[in-house]
Design a protein around this motif. Structure first.
Motif, short mmCIF file in Angstrom:
data_model
loop_
_atom_site.label_atom_id
_atom_site.label_comp_id
_atom_site.label_asym_id
_atom_site.label_seq_id
_atom_site.Cartn_x
_atom_site.Cartn_y
_atom_site.Cartn_z
N UNK A 13 -12.97 6.83 0.27
CA UNK A 13 -12.20 5.72 -0.29
C UNK A 13 -10.75 5.80 0.15
N UNK A 14 -10.15 6.98 0.03
CA UNK A 14 -8.75 7.15 0.39
C UNK A 14 -8.53 6.85 1.87
N UNK A 15 -9.39 7.39 2.71
CA UNK A 15 -9.23 7.17 4.16
C UNK A 15 -9.43 5.70 4.52
N UNK A 16 -10.43 5.09 3.92
CA UNK A 16 -10.74 3.71 4.28
C UNK A 16 -9.65 2.76 3.83
N UNK A 17 -9.23 2.88 2.59
CA UNK A 17 -8.26 1.93 2.07
C UNK A 17 -6.87 2.13 2.67
N UNK A 18 -6.61 3.31 3.19
CA UNK A 18 -5.31 3.55 3.81
C UNK A 18 -5.32 3.35 5.32
N UNK A 19 -6.47 2.92 5.84
CA UNK A 19 -6.51 2.57 7.26
C UNK A 19 -5.71 1.29 7.48
N UNK A 20 -4.92 1.27 8.52
CA UNK A 20 -4.07 0.11 8.80
C UNK A 20 -4.76 -0.81 9.81
N UNK A 21 -4.87 -2.06 9.45
CA UNK A 21 -5.43 -3.06 10.35
C UNK A 21 -4.46 -3.24 11.53
N UNK A 22 -4.91 -2.95 12.75
CA UNK A 22 -3.98 -3.03 13.89
C UNK A 22 -3.52 -4.46 14.19
N UNK A 23 -4.23 -5.46 13.68
CA UNK A 23 -3.88 -6.84 13.98
C UNK A 23 -2.89 -7.42 12.96
N UNK A 24 -2.99 -6.95 11.72
CA UNK A 24 -2.09 -7.48 10.69
C UNK A 24 -0.99 -6.50 10.28
N UNK A 25 -1.21 -5.24 10.61
CA UNK A 25 -0.26 -4.22 10.20
C UNK A 25 -0.39 -3.82 8.74
N UNK A 26 -1.39 -4.37 8.05
CA UNK A 26 -1.59 -4.08 6.64
C UNK A 26 -2.65 -2.99 6.45
N UNK A 27 -2.43 -2.14 5.47
CA UNK A 27 -3.50 -1.24 5.04
C UNK A 27 -4.59 -2.08 4.36
N UNK A 28 -5.83 -1.65 4.48
CA UNK A 28 -6.90 -2.40 3.81
C UNK A 28 -6.63 -2.53 2.32
N UNK A 29 -6.02 -1.53 1.71
CA UNK A 29 -5.74 -1.56 0.28
C UNK A 29 -4.83 -2.72 -0.10
N UNK A 30 -3.97 -3.14 0.82
CA UNK A 30 -3.00 -4.20 0.54
C UNK A 30 -3.37 -5.54 1.15
N UNK A 31 -4.50 -5.58 1.85
CA UNK A 31 -4.88 -6.79 2.57
C UNK A 31 -5.47 -7.80 1.59
N UNK A 32 -4.79 -8.90 1.37
CA UNK A 32 -5.24 -9.91 0.40
C UNK A 32 -6.35 -10.79 0.95
N UNK A 33 -6.74 -10.58 2.20
CA UNK A 33 -7.88 -11.31 2.74
C UNK A 33 -9.19 -10.72 2.23
N UNK A 34 -9.16 -9.49 1.69
CA UNK A 34 -10.34 -8.84 1.13
C UNK A 34 -10.43 -9.24 -0.34
N UNK A 35 -11.49 -9.98 -0.69
CA UNK A 35 -11.54 -10.60 -2.01
C UNK A 35 -12.19 -9.72 -3.07
N UNK A 36 -12.92 -8.69 -2.69
CA UNK A 36 -13.55 -7.80 -3.67
C UNK A 36 -13.93 -6.50 -3.00
N UNK A 37 -14.11 -5.47 -3.82
CA UNK A 37 -14.61 -4.18 -3.35
C UNK A 37 -15.85 -3.82 -4.16
#
Length: 206
Positions: A13-37
């Motif tokens: 969980x920690x590794x995945x959510x802290x991965x940074x999207x190379x296209x948006x520069x956002x970590x998955x944890x902060x990416x508001x395009x993800x609507x649910x986990x």
């Protein structure tokens, strides 16, 4: 319920959510395009364990779960006398606090054991499931920046795939509930209506 696997899950969980999207520069944890986990898909420990028990499990996992079961009973009833008072009887080889209490009754054994024992086993599996779910939800929330992404979006605990009130109860403690729907026959709808496995009438009150 296994501490080693739980720690592996936490690291994932920690590794995945802290991965940074190379296209948006956002970590998955902060990416508001993800609507649910969702924590799991059709894991259903509380249901599969009550239906099938631990047949086929490696000895390590059997021993670990039985140990947790007996610790749960000791915390709930204090000693063997308290357990006997609640259940009415113990099997000859069952003692508390030693991890010897059988994980019973399973669903097909429910008429062979006192109702209080049945309720305790369901309660135990629900507690194990709920403890894991709550811990992982808190961990997911903690990865995000305040007010965005994983800090606020719904977190689903599991996708339910079989009718089971205990499973539904555990899932209902999440932010949303997910059901799997399966088409179980592939005949043409022009000749035979397709069969659907659907739980549109299943509630916690069941």
């Amino acid at each position: 319920f296994d501490p080693r696997l739980k720690e592996t899950y936490r690291r994932q969980i920690i590794n995945y959510l802290n991965h940074k999207n190379p296209y948006t520069g956002l970590r998955y944890a902060d990416d508001e395009a993800i609507v649910t986990w969702e924590l799991n898909n059709e894991e259903g420990l509380v249901t599969t364990s009550l239906w099938y028990g631990m047949n086929g499990w490696p000895d390590y996992f059997k021993t670990e779960l039985r140990s947790q079961w007996c610790q749960w009973l000791a915390k709930r009833y204090g000693d063997e006398a308290g357990l006997k008072k609640a259940w009415g009887e113990l099997k000859p080889d069952e003692t508390l606090p030693a991890p010897s209490e059988t994980m019973a009754p399973l669903l097909h054994q429910r008429n062979e054991y006192p109702a209080a024992r049945q309720a305790d086993l369901v309660h135990f599996f629900c507690d194990v499931t709920n403890s894991f779910n709550q811990e992982m939800r808190d961990l997911i929330r903690a990865q995000a920046s305040p007010g965005v992404g994983a800090a606020v979006v719904p977190i689903i605990f599991d996708t339910q795939a079989l009718p089971s009130a205990p499973w539904l109860y555990c899932d209902s403690l999440g932010d949303a509930v997910s059901f799997g729907t399966y088409q179980v026959t592939f005949h043409s709808s022009l000749s035979v209506p397709p069969g659907l496995f659907i739980m549109d009438n299943h509630t916690v009150l069941d």
